[in-house]
Design a protein around this motif. Structure first.
Motif, PDB file in Angstrom:
ATOM      1  N   ARG A 227      11.620  31.729 -11.581  1.00 19.11           N
ATOM      2  CA  ARG A 227      12.945  32.418 -11.308  1.00 19.11           C
ATOM      3  C   ARG A 227      13.915  32.626 -12.662  1.00 19.11           C
ATOM      4  N   GLU A 228      14.879  32.930 -12.441  1.00 19.19           N
ATOM      5  CA  GLU A 228      15.903  32.889 -13.442  1.00 19.19           C
ATOM      6  C   GLU A 228      16.177  31.696 -13.920  1.00 19.19           C
ATOM      7  N   PHE A 229      16.353  31.275 -15.339  1.00 20.35           N
ATOM      8  CA  PHE A 229      16.647  30.037 -15.799  1.00 20.35           C
ATOM      9  C   PHE A 229      18.347  30.071 -16.181  1.00 20.35           C
ATOM     10  N   GLY A 230      18.919  29.077 -15.289  1.00 19.06           N
ATOM     11  CA  GLY A 230      20.452  29.317 -15.459  1.00 19.06           C
ATOM     12  C   GLY A 230      20.971  28.344 -16.171  1.00 19.06           C
ATOM     13  N   ALA A 231      22.424  28.192 -16.523  1.00 19.50           N
ATOM     14  CA  ALA A 231      23.133  27.073 -17.081  1.00 19.50           C
ATOM     15  C   ALA A 231      22.900  25.854 -16.671  1.00 19.50           C
ATOM     16  N   GLY A 232      22.732  25.522 -15.149  1.00 22.26           N
ATOM     17  CA  GLY A 232      22.613  24.431 -14.462  1.00 22.26           C
ATOM     18  C   GLY A 232      21.203  23.789 -14.992  1.00 22.26           C
ATOM     19  N   ALA A 236      20.475  20.013 -17.473  1.00 18.66           N
ATOM     20  CA  ALA A 236      19.469  19.008 -17.131  1.00 18.66           C
ATOM     21  C   ALA A 236      18.324  18.827 -18.238  1.00 18.66           C
ATOM     22  N   LEU A 237      18.002  20.132 -18.764  1.00 16.79           N
ATOM     23  CA  LEU A 237      16.953  20.028 -19.968  1.00 16.79           C
ATOM     24  C   LEU A 237      17.504  19.542 -21.105  1.00 16.79           C
ATOM     25  N   ALA A 261      22.832  29.830 -20.396  1.00 17.71           N
ATOM     26  CA  ALA A 261      21.819  28.845 -20.394  1.00 17.71           C
ATOM     27  C   ALA A 261      21.236  28.719 -21.994  1.00 17.71           C
ATOM     28  N   LYS A 262      21.360  30.015 -22.459  1.00 19.32           N
ATOM     29  CA  LYS A 262      21.070  29.746 -23.905  1.00 19.32           C
ATOM     30  C   LYS A 262      22.029  29.382 -24.804  1.00 19.32           C
TER      31      LYS A 262
END
Length: 338
Positions: A227-232, A236-237, A261-262
C-alpha cells in the motif's frame, strides 16, 4: 579479477617504492562475514529479540509472481476477504473482463493459491444446499438421489456452481504480505546475498523489521508495504533504523511513498551526520517493476565500497589511490545502466 590483480602487481613493482619489487603476492578470495547479524543472533535471548531464518521454499518462489500483478493480487485479496466466492460473482463485477478473470483464476488454481469447491443450489429458492469437493460427487447415486430441503427435488436436478477459496499456501503468502518478503529475499539471493545473511520479521519491544540483511558487512533494513507508505510508517521506521544502527534503509511499496514520509525519513539524516554515519543510506522502490534494477545497483555499489576497504593496505604500500581508480571505472558503469 586475474587481469586486475596482475595490473596491481605490475603497478606496485614499477612504482619505485622501497622493497616493492620483493613483495610476494598471495591472492585469496575474501568471503564477507556477518558480524552485525551475529551480534543480533547472539543477543537474541538476553534482549528478547525474535526473528525467523528465511525459508525460500520452492513453491513460494514459483508462485510469488502472481502477487506482483495488480489484477491477480486484487482477486486473491477479494477471495481472502470473502472466505468463499462463487465464480459468477467474481465474473459479474462491473468493468471486469470475464475472460481475463477466468484465466487468472485458472492460473491461481494451478499454482495452488486457490482451491475450487462446488456448490449445489436450489433452482427454485436460489439457496445453497451443500458444498461438494468435486463435480463428480453429484453423480454418486447415494448423493444424486438425496432430496432438496427447500423444493423436494433430487440433488441431481439442482444447479451445480463453482466457487473459490484461498488454499493454505494462499493464506500464508497473503498473511502480512508475506509474498513481498519472499519476493525481496529471492531477489537478494539471486543478486548474490547469501541466505544466511538475511533475517525475517526481526522484533524487539514491539516494533518489527520485515527483513534485516547484512550485505558486504553493511546492515540493511527493509520495510515492505503493499500500500502507500505514509508518515506514520516513517516515524516507526526511523526508530528501528536508529536502534539497530542501519547502514542502509530500503523502503519497498507496491504504490508510492508519500512526500511527508520522505521528509520524516530524510530528517534523520542530520542525526546520522552528527555521529559520522554515511548519509546516502535511503533507497526508495515505489512499484515493483524497478525492484531488481535498483537492488542490483545498490548491491553493486556496496561491493565497490567493500572492495575499496580491502584495497587500503595496497594503497598504503604503493602510495597510489587504487580504490579511486576502481570507483571511477565501476561507478561510471553503474550510472550508465540506469
Amino acid at each position: 579479477m586475474d587481469e586486475f590483480t596482475t595490473a596491481v602487481e605490475t603497478a606496485i613493482r614499477a612504482s619505485g617504492t622501497q622493497n616493492a619489487t620483493e613483495v610476494d603476492f598471495k591472492w585469496k578470495e575474501i568471503q564477507p562475514e556477518t558480524p552485525k547479524l551475529a551480534k543480533i543472533r547472539g543477543e537474541a535471548a538476553s534482549r528478547e529479540i525474535r526473528f525467523e531464518e528465511p525459508k525460500l521454499e520452492l513453491n513460494y518462489l514459483n508462485v510469488v509472481e502472481n502477487f506482483t500483478d495488480g489484477a491477480n493480487r486484487e482477486l486473491l485479496i477479494e477471495i481472502s476477504q470473502a472466505g468463499f466466492v462463487l465464480e459468477r460473482d467474481l465474473l459479474g463485477r462491473k468493468r471486469r473482463d470475464s475472460d481475463k478473470v477466468q484465466a487468472i483464476l485458472e492460473k491461481l488454481r494451478q499454482d495452488g493459491l486457490v482451491k475450487a469447491d462446488y456448490v449445489l443450489e436450489c433452482k427454485k429458492e436460489r439457496k445453497i444446499i451443500t458444498r461438494l469437493r468435486t463435480q463428480d460427487q453429484i453423480n454418486v447415486p447415494e448423493v444424486a438421489e438425496l432430496t432438496c430441503p427447500y423444493c423436494s427435488s433430487s440433488f441431481s436436478q439442482e444447479k451445480l456452481s463453482i466457487g473459490y477459496s484461498l488454499s493454505e499456501l494462499g493464506h500464508r503468502m497473503l498473511q502480512g504480505s508475506h509474498w513481498m518478503t519472499v519476493l525481496v529475499t529471492g531477489l537478494l539471493v539471486k543478486l548474490g546475498v547469501p541466505q544466511g545473511s538475511i533475517l525475517w520479521h526481526v522484533s524487539e519491544a514491539g516494533g518489527e523489521i520485515d527483513i534485516l540483511a547484512e550485505v558486504m558487512e553493511s546492515l540493511w533494513i527493509f520495510e515492505l508495504k503493499d500500500r502507500e507508505f505514509g508518515a506514520g510508517d516513517a516515524y516507526a521506521l526511523n526508530y528501528r533504523r536508529v536502534i539497530y544502527g542501519a547502514d542502509k534503509t530500503v523502503v519497498v511499496t507496491t504504490e508510492r511513498i508519500s512526500p511527508d514520509a520522505k521528509r520524516v525519513l530524510e530528517g534523520v539524516q542530520t542525526e546520522y551526520r552528527r555521529y559520522g554515519r554515511r548519509t546516502n543510506n535511503l533507497v526508495y522502490i515505489e512499484g515493483l517493476e524497478q525492484a531488481e534494477e535498483i537492488l542490483t545497483k545498490e548491491i553493486s555499489l556496496e561491493r565497490l565500497r567493500y572492495a575499496r576497504r580491502w584495497l587500503v593496505p595496497l594503497e598504503e604500500l604503493s602510495g597510489y589511490n587504487i580504490g579511486k581508480i576502481l570507483s571511477v571505472r565501476f561507478e561510471k558503469e553503474l550510472s550508465t545502466q540506469q
